[in-house]
Design a protein around this motif. Structure first.
Motif, PDB file in Angstrom:
ATOM      1  N   LYS A   6      26.777 -62.102   6.183  1.00 38.86           N
ATOM      2  CA  LYS A   6      25.209 -61.466   5.885  1.00 38.86           C
ATOM      3  C   LYS A   6      24.367 -61.030   6.472  1.00 38.86           C
ATOM      4  N   TYR A   7      24.237 -59.916   5.982  1.00 41.12           N
ATOM      5  CA  TYR A   7      23.262 -59.133   6.697  1.00 41.12           C
ATOM      6  C   TYR A   7      22.197 -58.921   6.201  1.00 41.12           C
ATOM      7  N   PRO A  61       5.852 -59.544   4.953  1.00 35.80           N
ATOM      8  CA  PRO A  61       7.061 -59.269   4.645  1.00 35.80           C
ATOM      9  C   PRO A  61       7.943 -59.054   3.838  1.00 35.80           C
ATOM     10  N   VAL A  62       8.960 -58.728   3.901  1.00 34.72           N
ATOM     11  CA  VAL A  62      10.664 -58.662   2.402  1.00 34.72           C
ATOM     12  C   VAL A  62      11.276 -57.935   3.170  1.00 34.72           C
ATOM     13  N   GLN A  63      12.707 -58.897   3.246  1.00 33.27           N
ATOM     14  CA  GLN A  63      13.678 -59.365   3.823  1.00 33.27           C
ATOM     15  C   GLN A  63      14.847 -59.310   2.063  1.00 33.27           C
ATOM     16  N   ILE A  64      15.630 -58.662   2.568  1.00 36.98           N
ATOM     17  CA  ILE A  64      16.821 -58.302   1.854  1.00 36.98           C
ATOM     18  C   ILE A  64      18.480 -58.837   2.200  1.00 36.98           C
ATOM     19  N   THR A  65      19.078 -60.018   1.960  1.00 39.17           N
ATOM     20  CA  THR A  65      20.368 -61.281   2.504  1.00 39.17           C
ATOM     21  C   THR A  65      21.628 -59.933   1.828  1.00 39.17           C
ATOM     22  N   LYS A  66      22.143 -59.477   2.309  1.00 36.97           N
ATOM     23  CA  LYS A  66      23.470 -58.820   1.439  1.00 36.97           C
ATOM     24  C   LYS A  66      24.767 -59.068   2.317  1.00 36.97           C
ATOM     25  N   SER A  67      25.567 -59.126   1.244  1.00 37.44           N
ATOM     26  CA  SER A  67      26.980 -59.260   2.075  1.00 37.44           C
ATOM     27  C   SER A  67      27.164 -58.018   2.346  1.00 37.44           C
ATOM     28  N   ILE A  68      27.698 -57.856   3.675  1.00 34.91           N
ATOM     29  CA  ILE A  68      28.066 -56.421   4.312  1.00 34.91           C
ATOM     30  C   ILE A  68      29.332 -55.698   3.347  1.00 34.91           C
ATOM     31  N   THR A  69      30.379 -56.642   2.243  1.00 36.30           N
ATOM     32  CA  THR A  69      31.313 -56.111   1.875  1.00 36.30           C
ATOM     33  C   THR A  69      30.735 -55.691   0.217  1.00 36.30           C
ATOM     34  N   GLN A  70      29.238 -55.124   0.169  1.00 32.75           N
ATOM     35  CA  GLN A  70      28.802 -54.425  -0.420  1.00 32.75           C
ATOM     36  C   GLN A  70      28.594 -53.213   0.155  1.00 32.75           C
ATOM     37  N   SER A  99      29.484 -53.451  15.594  1.00 32.38           N
ATOM     38  CA  SER A  99      30.243 -52.383  15.538  1.00 32.38           C
ATOM     39  C   SER A  99      29.653 -51.180  14.145  1.00 32.38           C
ATOM     40  N   ILE A 100      29.810 -52.990  12.927  1.00 29.82           N
ATOM     41  CA  ILE A 100      29.151 -53.232  12.116  1.00 29.82           C
ATOM     42  C   ILE A 100      27.762 -52.297  11.704  1.00 29.82           C
ATOM     43  N   LYS A 101      27.108 -53.454  12.258  1.00 28.22           N
ATOM     44  CA  LYS A 101      25.386 -53.907  12.477  1.00 28.22           C
ATOM     45  C   LYS A 101      25.174 -52.368  13.426  1.00 28.22           C
ATOM     46  N   HIS A 102      25.845 -51.572  14.144  1.00 30.64           N
ATOM     47  CA  HIS A 102      25.357 -50.911  14.861  1.00 30.64           C
ATOM     48  C   HIS A 102      24.661 -49.908  13.978  1.00 30.64           C
ATOM     49  N   ILE A 103      26.146 -49.791  13.009  1.00 24.74           N
ATOM     50  CA  ILE A 103      26.320 -48.090  12.565  1.00 24.74           C
ATOM     51  C   ILE A 103      25.147 -48.652  11.147  1.00 24.74           C
ATOM     52  N   LEU A 104      25.303 -50.141  10.569  1.00 20.84           N
ATOM     53  CA  LEU A 104      23.560 -50.512   9.523  1.00 20.84           C
ATOM     54  C   LEU A 104      22.507 -50.292  10.495  1.00 20.84           C
ATOM     55  N   ASP A 105      22.491 -49.995  11.174  1.00 15.97           N
ATOM     56  CA  ASP A 105      20.675 -50.213  12.029  1.00 15.97           C
ATOM     57  C   ASP A 105      20.600 -48.779  12.198  1.00 15.97           C
ATOM     58  N   GLU A 106      21.891 -48.289  12.619  1.00 13.26           N
ATOM     59  CA  GLU A 106      22.049 -46.894  13.047  1.00 13.26           C
ATOM     60  C   GLU A 106      21.628 -45.968  11.214  1.00 13.26           C
ATOM     61  N   SER A 107      22.028 -46.452  10.180  1.00  9.20           N
ATOM     62  CA  SER A 107      21.619 -45.928   8.845  1.00  9.20           C
ATOM     63  C   SER A 107      19.956 -45.986   8.427  1.00  9.20           C
ATOM     64  N   VAL A 108      20.242 -47.647   8.813  1.00  6.00           N
ATOM     65  CA  VAL A 108      18.693 -47.556   8.739  1.00  6.00           C
ATOM     66  C   VAL A 108      17.069 -47.503   9.095  1.00  6.00           C
ATOM     67  N   SER A 133      13.988 -54.567  11.597  1.00  7.35           N
ATOM     68  CA  SER A 133      14.638 -55.773  12.295  1.00  7.35           C
ATOM     69  C   SER A 133      15.557 -56.154  11.358  1.00  7.35           C
ATOM     70  N   SER A 134      16.534 -56.698  11.751  1.00  2.00           N
ATOM     71  CA  SER A 134      18.415 -57.180  11.179  1.00  2.00           C
ATOM     72  C   SER A 134      18.786 -57.892  11.859  1.00  2.00           C
ATOM     73  N   LYS A 135      20.159 -58.924  11.190  1.00  2.00           N
ATOM     74  CA  LYS A 135      19.919 -59.734  11.829  1.00  2.00           C
ATOM     75  C   LYS A 135      21.262 -59.417  11.107  1.00  2.00           C
ATOM     76  N   LEU A 136      22.949 -59.807  11.876  1.00  2.00           N
ATOM     77  CA  LEU A 136      24.359 -60.147  10.748  1.00  2.00           C
ATOM     78  C   LEU A 136      24.347 -61.167  12.081  1.00  2.00           C
ATOM     79  N   PRO A 137      24.912 -62.348  12.341  1.00  2.00           N
ATOM     80  CA  PRO A 137      25.075 -63.543  12.706  1.00  2.00           C
ATOM     81  C   PRO A 137      26.862 -63.197  13.117  1.00  2.00           C
ATOM     82  N   ARG A 138      27.027 -64.055  13.508  1.00  2.66           N
ATOM     83  CA  ARG A 138      28.429 -63.675  13.782  1.00  2.66           C
ATOM     84  C   ARG A 138      29.331 -64.835  12.827  1.00  2.66           C
ATOM     85  N   PHE A 139      30.180 -64.042  12.972  1.00  2.00           N
ATOM     86  CA  PHE A 139      31.488 -64.441  11.997  1.00  2.00           C
ATOM     87  C   PHE A 139      30.829 -64.564  10.184  1.00  2.00           C
ATOM     88  N   SER A 140      30.136 -64.201   9.933  1.00  2.00           N
ATOM     89  CA  SER A 140      28.868 -63.904   9.338  1.00  2.00           C
ATOM     90  C   SER A 140      29.320 -62.167   8.549  1.00  2.00           C
TER      91      SER A 140
END
Length: 191
Positions: A132-133, A150-159, A23-32, A123-130
């Motif tokens: 970090k998006y 290529p560029v990337q950002i990795t942050k905690s979804i809690t932010q 659910s979290i990844k879906h909302i973040l991906d949709e927003s991206v 593209s995006s990744k949100l590993p299970r039990f993590s």
């Protein structure tokens, strides 16, 4: 008046179940996707159309096998042919998904008026039990001379989420736009 604004903001707020990483990844991906498209990029749907076309062929093959006029002993060869075609087209579809799309949530054309001739692959990744998006932006054609690094950002979804599971779009928007700007920035020439 102020109550109506807060009520509208609550209705438009994107809320996720914080215990469900899909659910979290879906909302973040949709927003991206919304953010990248609002920055002037146009979505390239050619690969999606190819996947839909192959899926339609697979469904037609399955329907032909199911509803063929003759009963089983007489249609044995026809069924074997349908099964082989079903496996071949399904394998082709999975190959396209695995090799070409990977984790891509959005593929774009190059922006109008841009000096580059390639679009973006987001593209995006949100590993299970993590928490970090990871969000990555790369060139749709990495071998092109105009392809950016290529560029990337990795942050905690809690932010980006409140404790109630509401996405704080302003903060997320800033991070995604900064990543897009990072990708679009011309490399500095050394003297």
């Amino acid at each position: 008046m102020q109550e109506k604004k807060t009520e509208m903001a609550n209705k438009n707020a994107k809320k996720a179940n914080l215990l469900d990483h899909h659910s979290i990844k879906h909302i973040l991906d949709e927003s991206v996707s919304e953010i990248v498209i609002s920055c002037g990029h146009v979505e390239d749907v050619r690969m999606s159309n190819i996947r839909l076309f192959l899926g339609t062929i697979i469904i037609v093959i399955a329907l032909l096998a199911q509803f063929y006029n003759k009963k089983f002993p007489q249609n044995r060869d026809f069924l074997i042919g349908c099964i082989v075609l079903y496996i071949v087209f399904n394998g082709l579809l999975q190959l396209i998904i695995h090799l070409k799309e990977k984790n891509a949530i959005l593929v774009t054309y190059p922006p109008k008026g841009s000096y580059t001739s390639t679009g973006l692959v987001v593209s995006s990744k949100l590993p299970r039990f993590s928490d970090k998006y990871t969000l990555s932006i790369a060139s749709a054609d990495p071998k092109s001379i105009s392809a950016g690094k290529p560029v990337q950002i990795t942050k905690s979804i809690t932010q980006w989420f409140t404790k109630d599971g509401v996405l704080v779009e302003g903060l997320f928007w800033k991070d995604v736009e900064a990543l897009i700007d990072d990708y679009a920035a011309e490399p500095k020439k050394s003297k």
